[in-house]
Write a protein that holds these residues in place. Structure first.
Motif, PDB file in Angstrom:
ATOM      1  N   TRP A 126      -7.803   9.287 -12.691  1.00 19.95           N
ATOM      2  CA  TRP A 126      -7.748   8.037 -13.442  1.00 19.95           C
ATOM      3  C   TRP A 126      -6.471   7.268 -13.108  1.00 19.95           C
ATOM      4  O   TRP A 126      -6.493   6.046 -12.965  1.00 19.95           O
ATOM      5  CB  TRP A 126      -7.843   8.318 -14.930  1.00 19.95           C
ATOM      6  N   SER A 127      -5.342   7.981 -12.980  1.00 21.68           N
ATOM      7  CA  SER A 127      -4.088   7.327 -12.617  1.00 21.68           C
ATOM      8  C   SER A 127      -4.183   6.697 -11.229  1.00 21.68           C
ATOM      9  O   SER A 127      -3.720   5.571 -11.020  1.00 21.68           O
ATOM     10  CB  SER A 127      -2.936   8.331 -12.634  1.00 21.68           C
ATOM     11  N   LEU A 128      -4.779   7.411 -10.299  1.00 21.59           N
ATOM     12  CA  LEU A 128      -4.961   6.874  -8.951  1.00 21.59           C
ATOM     13  C   LEU A 128      -5.876   5.656  -8.975  1.00 21.59           C
ATOM     14  O   LEU A 128      -5.608   4.647  -8.319  1.00 21.59           O
ATOM     15  CB  LEU A 128      -5.534   7.939  -8.019  1.00 21.59           C
ATOM     16  N   MET A 129      -6.933   5.723  -9.767  1.00 23.07           N
ATOM     17  CA  MET A 129      -7.871   4.601  -9.867  1.00 23.07           C
ATOM     18  C   MET A 129      -7.181   3.374 -10.457  1.00 23.07           C
ATOM     19  O   MET A 129      -7.360   2.255  -9.959  1.00 23.07           O
ATOM     20  CB  MET A 129      -9.066   5.013 -10.726  1.00 23.07           C
TER      21      MET A 129
ATOM     22  N   LYS B  13      -4.850  -2.030  -9.847  1.00 27.17           N
ATOM     23  CA  LYS B  13      -3.703  -2.928 -10.008  1.00 27.17           C
ATOM     24  C   LYS B  13      -3.190  -3.414  -8.657  1.00 27.17           C
ATOM     25  O   LYS B  13      -2.846  -4.589  -8.494  1.00 27.17           O
ATOM     26  CB  LYS B  13      -2.583  -2.225 -10.768  1.00 27.17           C
ATOM     27  N   GLY B  14      -3.139  -2.526  -7.688  1.00 34.29           N
ATOM     28  CA  GLY B  14      -2.708  -2.918  -6.350  1.00 34.29           C
ATOM     29  C   GLY B  14      -3.653  -3.918  -5.716  1.00 34.29           C
ATOM     30  O   GLY B  14      -3.227  -4.861  -5.043  1.00 34.29           O
TER      31      GLY B  14
ATOM     32  N   VAL C 295      -4.767  -9.375  -3.960  1.00 29.73           N
ATOM     33  CA  VAL C 295      -5.599 -10.578  -3.949  1.00 29.73           C
ATOM     34  C   VAL C 295      -4.806 -11.784  -4.422  1.00 29.73           C
ATOM     35  O   VAL C 295      -4.922 -12.887  -3.863  1.00 29.73           O
ATOM     36  CB  VAL C 295      -6.869 -10.358  -4.807  1.00 29.73           C
ATOM     37  N   ALA C 296      -3.964 -11.596  -5.439  1.00 28.25           N
ATOM     38  CA  ALA C 296      -3.148 -12.711  -5.934  1.00 28.25           C
ATOM     39  C   ALA C 296      -2.190 -13.195  -4.856  1.00 28.25           C
ATOM     40  O   ALA C 296      -2.043 -14.411  -4.639  1.00 28.25           O
ATOM     41  CB  ALA C 296      -2.383 -12.280  -7.180  1.00 28.25           C
TER      42      ALA C 296
END
Length: 118
Positions: A6-9, A14-15, A20-21
């Motif tokens: 879950w942490s990796l996901m 977020k990355g 994309v931003a």
């Protein structure tokens, strides 16, 4: 094991959003000359309100909810170039006086410690 996955996901999501931003900012030339940035701001002012209205209509149709009509967004006479330049000048002036202020504050702190040690 699940918490690691879950942490990796979360990190990957977020990355991806950050990537994309950054890509969109670069693609729209928002880091370039301020006249292009001003043009992009005007384009967003024209496009975003109708898109929000269409999205709210879609949500109403899909959920059966009645949404009240939102008031028109206020018009601002906002000069991006002037505010950007004043912000940059403020940051640069703070950075230019930072070494002398740090020296001054360290001298004051040293004097304070000497007085307390007596």
């Amino acid at each position: 094991m699940v918490s690691r996955a879950w942490s990796l996901m979360r990190f990957l999501i977020k990355g991806s959003v950050a990537g994309v931003a950054v890509y969109l900012v670069y693609d729209q030339d928002l880091l370039g000359p301020s006249d292009k940035t001003q043009a992009a701001l005007h384009k967003a002012e024209e496009v975003v309100p109708p898109a929000m209205y269409q999205f709210s209509q879609y949500v109403c149709e899909q959920t059966g909810l009645k949404m009240p009509q939102l008031p028109a967004p206020p018009k601002f006479n906002f000069h991006l170039r002037e505010s950007w330049n004043s912000g940059i000048m403020t940051v640069m002036s703070a950075l230019s006086v930072a070494p002398s202020k740090a020296c001054e504050y360290s001298k004051e702190g040293w004097q304070y410690l000497k007085e307390r040690a007596k």
